[in-house]
Design a protein around this motif. Structure first.
Motif, mmCIF file in Angstrom:
data_model
loop_
_atom_site.group_PDB
_atom_site.id
_atom_site.type_symbol
_atom_site.label_atom_id
_atom_site.label_comp_id
_atom_site.label_asym_id
_atom_site.label_seq_id
_atom_site.Cartn_x
_atom_site.Cartn_y
_atom_site.Cartn_z
ATOM 1 N N TYR A 162 -37.994 -40.955 -42.149
ATOM 2 C CA TYR A 162 -36.903 -41.484 -41.322
ATOM 3 C C TYR A 162 -36.109 -40.360 -40.667
ATOM 4 N N GLU A 163 -35.976 -39.256 -41.380
ATOM 5 C CA GLU A 163 -35.301 -38.085 -40.797
ATOM 6 C C GLU A 163 -36.105 -37.526 -39.631
ATOM 7 N N ARG A 164 -37.422 -37.640 -39.738
ATOM 8 C CA ARG A 164 -38.300 -37.158 -38.669
ATOM 9 C C ARG A 164 -38.273 -38.103 -37.467
ATOM 10 N N ALA A 165 -38.089 -39.395 -37.735
ATOM 11 C CA ALA A 165 -38.112 -40.402 -36.650
ATOM 12 C C ALA A 165 -36.980 -41.394 -36.881
ATOM 13 N N PRO A 166 -35.732 -41.006 -36.590
ATOM 14 C CA PRO A 166 -34.577 -41.858 -36.869
ATOM 15 C C PRO A 166 -34.538 -43.173 -36.088
ATOM 16 N N MET A 167 -35.398 -43.289 -35.067
ATOM 17 C CA MET A 167 -35.429 -44.538 -34.306
ATOM 18 C C MET A 167 -36.596 -45.446 -34.727
ATOM 19 N N GLY A 168 -37.175 -45.147 -35.897
ATOM 20 C CA GLY A 168 -38.308 -45.952 -36.369
ATOM 21 C C GLY A 168 -37.846 -47.222 -37.056
ATOM 22 N N ARG A 169 -37.959 -48.345 -36.360
ATOM 23 C CA ARG A 169 -37.441 -49.597 -36.924
ATOM 24 C C ARG A 169 -38.226 -50.035 -38.161
ATOM 25 N N GLN A 170 -39.553 -49.778 -38.172
ATOM 26 C CA GLN A 170 -40.341 -50.156 -39.333
ATOM 27 C C GLN A 170 -39.941 -49.343 -40.561
ATOM 28 N N LEU A 171 -39.574 -48.088 -40.330
ATOM 29 C CA LEU A 171 -39.107 -47.263 -41.438
ATOM 30 C C LEU A 171 -37.771 -47.790 -41.972
ATOM 31 N N ALA A 172 -36.902 -48.207 -41.066
ATOM 32 C CA ALA A 172 -35.619 -48.778 -41.489
ATOM 33 C C ALA A 172 -35.862 -50.041 -42.319
ATOM 34 N N TYR A 173 -36.817 -50.843 -41.880
ATOM 35 C CA TYR A 173 -37.169 -52.073 -42.611
ATOM 36 C C TYR A 173 -37.676 -51.725 -44.010
ATOM 37 N N ARG A 174 -38.617 -50.782 -44.066
ATOM 38 C CA ARG A 174 -39.212 -50.409 -45.349
ATOM 39 C C ARG A 174 -38.187 -49.756 -46.280
ATOM 40 N N LEU A 175 -37.281 -48.994 -45.722
ATOM 41 C CA LEU A 175 -36.236 -48.376 -46.537
ATOM 42 C C LEU A 175 -35.282 -49.432 -47.107
ATOM 43 N N SER A 176 -34.994 -50.448 -46.316
ATOM 44 C CA SER A 176 -34.136 -51.524 -46.806
ATOM 45 C C SER A 176 -34.805 -52.226 -47.991
ATOM 46 N N ILE A 177 -36.100 -52.497 -47.858
ATOM 47 C CA ILE A 177 -36.851 -53.140 -48.940
ATOM 48 C C ILE A 177 -36.896 -52.234 -50.173
ATOM 49 N N ALA A 178 -37.159 -50.929 -49.951
ATOM 50 C CA ALA A 178 -37.222 -49.983 -51.067
ATOM 51 C C ALA A 178 -35.896 -49.936 -51.817
ATOM 52 N N CYS A 179 -34.801 -49.950 -51.077
ATOM 53 C CA CYS A 179 -33.475 -49.932 -51.713
ATOM 54 C C CYS A 179 -33.236 -51.199 -52.538
ATOM 55 N N LEU A 180 -33.694 -52.331 -52.019
ATOM 56 C CA LEU A 180 -33.555 -53.585 -52.768
ATOM 57 C C LEU A 180 -34.344 -53.528 -54.069
ATOM 58 N N ARG A 181 -35.531 -52.921 -54.011
ATOM 59 C CA ARG A 181 -36.348 -52.787 -55.221
ATOM 60 C C ARG A 181 -35.648 -51.931 -56.272
ATOM 61 N N LEU A 182 -34.806 -51.010 -55.804
ATOM 62 C CA LEU A 182 -34.049 -50.137 -56.710
ATOM 63 C C LEU A 182 -32.663 -50.704 -57.007
ATOM 64 N N ASN A 183 -32.421 -51.916 -56.510
ATOM 65 C CA ASN A 183 -31.126 -52.596 -56.680
ATOM 66 C C ASN A 183 -29.972 -51.816 -56.046
ATOM 67 N N GLU A 184 -30.282 -51.104 -54.966
ATOM 68 C CA GLU A 184 -29.262 -50.355 -54.215
ATOM 69 C C GLU A 184 -28.892 -51.193 -52.983
ATOM 70 N N ILE A 185 -28.110 -52.222 -53.221
ATOM 71 C CA ILE A 185 -27.874 -53.242 -52.198
ATOM 72 C C ILE A 185 -27.082 -52.712 -51.005
ATOM 73 N N GLU A 186 -26.077 -51.885 -51.274
ATOM 74 C CA GLU A 186 -25.268 -51.352 -50.162
ATOM 75 C C GLU A 186 -26.119 -50.514 -49.215
ATOM 76 N N GLU A 187 -26.990 -49.678 -49.778
ATOM 77 C CA GLU A 187 -27.885 -48.879 -48.941
ATOM 78 C C GLU A 187 -28.862 -49.773 -48.193
ATOM 79 N N ALA A 188 -29.326 -50.815 -48.873
ATOM 80 C CA ALA A 188 -30.249 -51.764 -48.233
ATOM 81 C C ALA A 188 -29.588 -52.388 -47.003
ATOM 82 N N GLU A 189 -28.312 -52.708 -47.122
ATOM 83 C CA GLU A 189 -27.575 -53.294 -46.006
ATOM 84 C C GLU A 189 -27.423 -52.294 -44.855
#
Length: 224
Positions: A74-101
């Motif tokens: 994501y740092e390499r491609a900050p405009m990558g919407r799929q990366l933003a999506y996947r990061l939101s899901i990854a955060c949810l899996r870690l129960n990091e809801i604020e970051e997911a939001e």
């Protein structure tokens, strides 16, 4: 913590990437992850390799490592919407809801018309323990824009849980009509039977066939 080897030469690195791919193709994500652990992913620039490593860690349920690699990408491609999506899901899996939001908001900023925004929103609200009516409301919006069978079934299941029999049956009917076969059609049929007895199903099927039989009979009479 990801184990790192800084002395891997280019040839060996490419060889190991091929091994990761091979293990991932066969579903041996544990072996793939073990090889992935040998690299310092913060120094890898190729997005395909970063995505591969993140997918391997995710499939192996090593969500902290999956998130770490996705953040590098994501740092390499900050405009990558799929990366933003996947990061939101990854955060949810870690129960990091604020970051997911936060990543959900990034995703919506980049792709305001993408229907995947409803899926993320639903997952976040569910993780926050939102009322079932709120969850239904989000999936109804998704259903209006994109009738994806998995989420249509989830909406039907929520209707069933909320005691909304007619709406549950109606959604199940649409899934069965449009998709005809597959896992979610089978599940929709089973869910439908909670409210519509098998005998009634047979009567409905017979009633549907009768007009077709009458049409066929009239056509035969005309041909005579």
């Amino acid at each position: 913590v990801i184990v790192r080897r800084k002395d891997v030469d280019k040839y060996e690195m490419n060889l190991k990437f091929e091994q990761i791919k091979a293990f991932a193709r066969t579903g041996d994500y544990e072996s793939a992850a073990q090889i992935a652990d040998e690299f310092d992913w913060s120094k890898i620039k190729q997005s395909k390799l970063l995505n591969l490593a993140a997918s391997v860690y995710g499939a192996n349920k090593e969500y902290d490592k999956e998130k770490e690699v996705l953040l590098v990408a994501y740092e390499r491609a900050p405009m990558g919407r799929q990366l933003a999506y996947r990061l939101s899901i990854a955060c949810l899996r870690l129960n990091e809801i604020e970051e997911a939001e936060e990543f959900y908001e990034d995703f919506v900023d980049m792709a305001p018309m993408d229907t995947a925004r409803f899926i993320l929103q639903y997952k976040i609200e569910k993780a926050k323990g939102a009322d079932i009516r709120r969850q239904i409301e989000i999936l109804e919006e998704l259903f209006e824009e994109d009738m994806e069978e998995k989420w249509a079934y989830q909406l039907a299941a929520l209707y069933a849980k909320d005691g909304q029999k007619d709406k549950c049956v109606a959604i199940c009917d649409e899934i069965i009509l449009w998709f005809q076969k597959g896992e979610y059609v089978k599940r929709a049929k089973e869910l439908r039977r909670m409210f519509v007895p098998e005998e009634q199903e047979k009567k409905e099927a017979a009633a549907t066939l009768e007009p077709h039989q009458e049409e066929a009979g009239s056509e035969e009479a005309e041909s005579e």
